[in-house]
Design an enzyme around this catalytic site. Structure first.
Site, PDB file in Angstrom:
ATOM      1  N   CYS A 332       0.860  -1.194   0.000  1.00 45.68           N
ATOM      2  CA  CYS A 332       0.000   0.000   0.000  1.00 45.68           C
ATOM      3  C   CYS A 332       0.887   1.230   0.000  1.00 45.68           C
ATOM      4  O   CYS A 332       1.947   1.222   0.623  1.00 45.68           O
ATOM      5  CB  CYS A 332      -0.830   0.055   1.278  1.00 45.68           C
ATOM      6  SG  CYS A 332      -2.091  -1.182   1.322  1.00 45.68           S
ATOM      7  N   LEU A 334       0.730   5.678   0.267  1.00 46.20           N
ATOM      8  CA  LEU A 334      -0.143   6.819   0.566  1.00 46.20           C
ATOM      9  C   LEU A 334       0.674   8.084   0.800  1.00 46.20           C
ATOM     10  O   LEU A 334       1.684   8.076   1.498  1.00 46.20           O
ATOM     11  CB  LEU A 334      -0.952   6.522   1.841  1.00 46.20           C
ATOM     12  CG  LEU A 334      -1.699   7.706   2.451  1.00 46.20           C
ATOM     13  CD1 LEU A 334      -3.006   7.952   1.709  1.00 46.20           C
ATOM     14  CD2 LEU A 334      -1.987   7.479   3.926  1.00 46.20           C
ATOM     15  N   ARG A 341       0.110  15.942  -4.559  1.00 46.62           N
ATOM     16  CA  ARG A 341       0.400  16.737  -5.761  1.00 46.62           C
ATOM     17  C   ARG A 341       1.616  17.646  -5.579  1.00 46.62           C
ATOM     18  O   ARG A 341       1.673  18.723  -6.146  1.00 46.62           O
ATOM     19  CB  ARG A 341      -0.809  17.576  -6.199  1.00 46.62           C
ATOM     20  CG  ARG A 341      -2.071  16.820  -6.543  1.00 46.62           C
ATOM     21  CD  ARG A 341      -1.938  15.772  -7.618  1.00 46.62           C
ATOM     22  NE  ARG A 341      -1.275  16.115  -8.840  1.00 46.62           N
ATOM     23  CZ  ARG A 341      -1.851  16.568  -9.943  1.00 46.62           C
ATOM     24  NH1 ARG A 341      -3.132  16.766  -9.959  1.00 46.62           N
ATOM     25  NH2 ARG A 341      -1.163  16.786 -11.032  1.00 46.62           N
ATOM     26  N   GLU A 366       1.547  -3.838  -5.630  1.00 46.89           N
ATOM     27  CA  GLU A 366       0.470  -4.829  -5.527  1.00 46.89           C
ATOM     28  C   GLU A 366      -0.777  -4.332  -6.272  1.00 46.89           C
ATOM     29  O   GLU A 366      -1.088  -3.144  -6.232  1.00 46.89           O
ATOM     30  CB  GLU A 366       0.153  -5.027  -4.039  1.00 46.89           C
ATOM     31  CG  GLU A 366      -0.774  -6.181  -3.793  1.00 46.89           C
ATOM     32  CD  GLU A 366      -0.984  -6.413  -2.290  1.00 46.89           C
ATOM     33  OE1 GLU A 366       0.012  -6.631  -1.586  1.00 46.89           O
ATOM     34  OE2 GLU A 366      -2.138  -6.355  -1.864  1.00 46.89           O
TER      35      GLU A 366
HETATM   36  N1  ACO Z   1      -4.831  14.181 -10.489  1.00 44.66           N
HETATM   37  C1  ACO Z   1      -4.084  13.997 -11.605  1.00 44.66           C
HETATM   38  N2  ACO Z   1      -2.872  13.409 -11.587  1.00 44.66           N
HETATM   39  C2  ACO Z   1      -2.405  12.986 -10.406  1.00 44.66           C
HETATM   40  C3  ACO Z   1      -3.138  13.158  -9.201  1.00 44.66           C
HETATM   41  C4  ACO Z   1      -4.401  13.789  -9.286  1.00 44.66           C
HETATM   42  N3  ACO Z   1      -5.144  14.005  -8.184  1.00 44.66           N
HETATM   43  N4  ACO Z   1      -2.408  12.665  -8.175  1.00 44.66           N
HETATM   44  C5  ACO Z   1      -1.284  12.177  -8.708  1.00 44.66           C
HETATM   45  N5  ACO Z   1      -1.267  12.381 -10.051  1.00 44.66           N
HETATM   46  C6  ACO Z   1      -0.209  11.948 -10.980  1.00 44.66           C
HETATM   47  C7  ACO Z   1       0.434  13.057 -11.740  1.00 44.66           C
HETATM   48  O1  ACO Z   1       0.859  12.547 -12.980  1.00 44.66           O
HETATM   49  C8  ACO Z   1       1.628  13.406 -10.890  1.00 44.66           C
HETATM   50  O2  ACO Z   1       2.596  14.009 -11.613  1.00 44.66           O
HETATM   51  P1  ACO Z   1       2.490  15.628 -11.878  1.00 44.66           P
HETATM   52  O3  ACO Z   1       2.373  16.263 -10.507  1.00 44.66           O
HETATM   53  O4  ACO Z   1       3.783  15.935 -12.558  1.00 44.66           O
HETATM   54  O5  ACO Z   1       1.290  15.857 -12.707  1.00 44.66           O
HETATM   55  C9  ACO Z   1       2.037  12.011 -10.406  1.00 44.66           C
HETATM   56  O6  ACO Z   1       0.799  11.322 -10.230  1.00 44.66           O
HETATM   57  C10 ACO Z   1       2.752  11.977  -9.088  1.00 44.66           C
HETATM   58  O7  ACO Z   1       2.274  12.987  -8.253  1.00 44.66           O
HETATM   59  P2  ACO Z   1       2.805  13.184  -6.777  1.00 44.66           P
HETATM   60  O8  ACO Z   1       2.543  14.598  -6.378  1.00 44.66           O
HETATM   61  O9  ACO Z   1       4.206  12.713  -6.679  1.00 44.66           O
HETATM   62  O10 ACO Z   1       1.884  12.154  -6.002  1.00 44.66           O
HETATM   63  P3  ACO Z   1       1.114  12.341  -4.610  1.00 44.66           P
HETATM   64  O11 ACO Z   1       2.053  12.801  -3.550  1.00 44.66           O
HETATM   65  O12 ACO Z   1      -0.097  13.135  -4.823  1.00 44.66           O
HETATM   66  O13 ACO Z   1       0.778  10.828  -4.260  1.00 44.66           O
HETATM   67  C11 ACO Z   1      -0.671   8.940  -4.303  1.00 44.66           C
HETATM   68  C12 ACO Z   1       0.161   9.935  -5.156  1.00 44.66           C
HETATM   69  C13 ACO Z   1       0.242   8.237  -3.318  1.00 44.66           C
HETATM   70  C14 ACO Z   1      -1.279   7.892  -5.207  1.00 44.66           C
HETATM   71  C15 ACO Z   1      -1.755   9.781  -3.583  1.00 44.66           C
HETATM   72  O14 ACO Z   1      -2.656  10.288  -4.535  1.00 44.66           O
HETATM   73  C16 ACO Z   1      -2.539   8.998  -2.545  1.00 44.66           C
HETATM   74  O15 ACO Z   1      -2.054   8.777  -1.450  1.00 44.66           O
HETATM   75  N6  ACO Z   1      -3.776   8.587  -2.879  1.00 44.66           N
HETATM   76  C17 ACO Z   1      -4.653   7.907  -1.952  1.00 44.66           C
HETATM   77  C18 ACO Z   1      -4.178   6.495  -1.679  1.00 44.66           C
HETATM   78  C19 ACO Z   1      -3.956   5.719  -2.961  1.00 44.66           C
HETATM   79  O16 ACO Z   1      -4.782   5.704  -3.851  1.00 44.66           O
HETATM   80  N7  ACO Z   1      -2.784   5.039  -3.026  1.00 44.66           N
HETATM   81  C20 ACO Z   1      -2.417   4.193  -4.129  1.00 44.66           C
HETATM   82  C21 ACO Z   1      -3.108   2.884  -3.991  1.00 44.66           C
HETATM   83  S1  ACO Z   1      -2.430   1.640  -5.033  1.00 44.66           S
HETATM   84  C22 ACO Z   1      -1.360   0.782  -3.963  1.00 44.66           C
HETATM   85  O17 ACO Z   1      -1.426   0.997  -2.784  1.00 44.66           O
HETATM   86  C23 ACO Z   1      -0.330  -0.174  -4.561  1.00 44.66           C
END
Ligand code: ACO
Ligand code: ZN
Length: 477
Positions: A332, A334, A341, A366
């Site tokens: 997982c 997060l 962002r 995963e």
């Molecule tokens: N909208 C559009 N693109 C997005 C978004 C969004 N809300 N969030 C991330 N991205 C994409 C973009 O391409 C971004 O690159 P950019 O900023 O150059 O456009 C890229 O992802 C990485 O962005 P970060 O800022 O590095 O990512 P962030 O710190 O926001 O973390 C994460 C991404 C971990 C998925 C976060 O959104 C999160 O915690 N979400 C909730 C939990 C979740 O869904 N986790 C993944 C589950 S899958 C698993 O656990 C294996």
């Protein structure tokens, strides 16, 4: 008599859980179709509020709404919804199933792209194609079309696709044990958000999903968390008392990485069980597709913090199985919402691959990935692979540089299947004169360069102080 008829047909009187109707979304002028999941009536004035799920949208947008935001004129009763779904199912058997709601664009959030598992993957070898151990990145029936190679202002790299890339056609088996496993039943309780608000350090966070905090935490306006040990309490007074005696100013476990204000702590799910369980409870508020279990023993938790004069504040984390039979290097992941962002998700992902490089392994997250998880991984894989391709130099005799999928995979620790799906997703693979050639057009290069300039946060492998443990050789985790 007339009154009786009107009460039977008055949709306000007939509305029940399972009905679908347009609902005005919070803070915008859209009225998407929503399903009523729960109805709460005030015991004194009888005024109802409705917990709705917007059918084509991610569950994190589910909310309580007042009567005035429902468009009763277009209400469908649950029986009509079921009949419609049955019809749709029958159609789907004929091969024309509409996209599932989870696949539909979730504006104002980003659209959910197709899931990785559905990307067509390399299959058979075409003997006349000159590829080393050759397996073309198309199915047997899709004969590769000969294209004219175009790379004006761009770069062309020969890609040698290896035979064993075909193994990925098997859908991964979801894990059913551990700290969080793939979420299955959508029961009435876990379908609804149960925590109104949490306070963590200087932030108040609004949860996105259900998390199994104890019952007494669910009927209060704010749950207060100690930002260091993640203990949860019912009031700010309780938190104050806790903070006086809490010894922690950082996550437990070993600090294995520090560069400037960013640190990573490795927390063993067996040695620091309470912390790990509290972390999972917190994470579940923002992770939909996982069900939480209390067995954290088989996991390590890599907690990323930002440091100031008050301590090491949690920004995000990922968990990792001590032993993964499927080569998962992340279970997982997060980033807490106030930090999203800003590039921290990418940093977490980069760190997970750095660990895999130290282990001398390739890895993959995963499955299934969430919509945001897929966006972040796609972005990371694309830029990491492009970085390698862009840096490749032509050979001495001026020929195009050559690289195999295996080499890209070894250099990056990104699992082969993910390398292939990324190259396909970016539409970079061309077939030219019997060879597979990656053509990096000017547009791809420019957008890659722009993204790289934006990318300020990077993992510095020199700052990682860690040795990989071979957990299979240990009697007990
Ligand atoms: N909208 C559009 N693109 C997005 C978004 C969004 N809300 N969030 C991330 N991205 C994409 C973009 O391409 C971004 O690159 P950019 O900023 O150059 O456009 C890229 O992802 C990485 O962005 P970060 O800022 O590095 O990512 P962030 O710190 O926001 O973390 C994460 C991404 C971990 C998925 C976060 O959104 C999160 O915690 N979400 C909730 C939990 C979740 O869904 N986790 C993944 C589950 S899958 C698993 O656990 C294996
Ligand atoms: Zn504490």
């Amino acid at each position: 008599m007339a009154k009786e008829i009107s009460s039977v047909t008055d949709p306000r009187a007939m509305i029940t859980e399972g009905c679908r109707l347009p609902v005005k979304m919070y803070n915008c002028d859209e009225w998407p179709l929503a399903e009523i999941l729960n109805i709460k009536r005030d015991t004194e004035d009888g005024i109802a509020s409705f917990y709705v799920h917007y059918v084509a949208y991610n569950k994190r947008l589910d909310e309580w709404v007042a009567d005035a935001r429902l468009d009763y004129d277009k209400m469908q009763m649950p029986s009509a919804v079921k009949a419609r779904e049955k019809g749709a199912d029958a159609k789907s058997l004929n091969g024309s199933r509409p996209p599932s709601p989870e696949m539909k664009p979730a504006t104002p959030r980003p659209p959910a792209p197709p899931r990785i598992e559905k990307v067509p993957i390399v299959e058979k070898i075409k003997t006349e194609i000159k590829v080393e151990n050759g397996a073309p990145p198309v199915g047997p029936k899709q004969q590769p079309k000969k294209k004219k190679l175009k790379a004006e202002g761009g770069i062309a790299v020969d890609v040698i696709v290896s035979q064993d890339s075909q193994e990925s056609n098997q859908p991964p088996t979801p894990r059913q044990t551990g700290s969080m496993s793939t979420h299955h039943p959508d029961d009435v309780v876990t379908r609804m958000k149960n925590i109104t608000m949490i306070e963590l350090g200087k932030y108040r966070l609004k949860p996105w999903y259900f998390s199994p905090y104890p019952q007494e935490m669910t009927n209060i306006p704010v749950v207060y968390l100690c930002e260091f040990c993640l203990k949860y309490v019912k009031s700010s007074k309780c938190l104050e008392r806790h903070l006086v005696k809490c010894p922690l100013k950082h996550p437990p476990g070993n600090e294995i990485y520090r560069k400037q204000s960013i640190s990573f702590f490795e927390v063993d799910g067996r040695k620091n069980k309470i912390y790990s369980q509290n972390l999972c409870l917190l994470a579940k508020l923002f992770l939909d597709h996982k069900t939480l279990y209390y067995d954290t023993d088989p996991f390590l938790f890599y907690v990323m913090t930002e440091c100031d004069d008050r301590g090491f504040h949690v920004v995000g984390y990922f968990s990792k199985e001590k032993e993964s039979t499927e080569d998962y290097n992340v279970a997982c992941i997060l980033t807490l919402p106030p930090f999203q962002r800003k590039g921290f998700g990418r940093l977490l992902i980069e760190f997970s691959y750095e660990l895999s490089k130290f282990e001398g392994k390739t890895g993959s997250p995963e499955k299934p990935l969430s919509d945001l998880g897929l966006l972040s991984y796609r972005s990371y894989w694309s830029h990491t692979i492009l970085e390698i391709l862009v840096d490749m130099k032509p050979s001495e005799n001026g020929e195009r540089p050559q690289i195999t999928i295996n080499e890209i995979s070894e250099l990056t620790s990104i699992k082969k299947e993910d390398v292939i799906s990324t190259l396909q997703y970016l539409n970079l693979i061309n077939y030219y004169k019997g060879q597979y050639v990656i053509v990096l057009t000017k547009e791809v290069l420019e957008s890659h360069m722009r993204a790289m300039q934006k990318r300020k946060l990077r993992i510095d492998p020199k700052c990682l102080h860690w040795t990989a443990k071979d957990w299979s050789k240990r009697g007990k985790w």
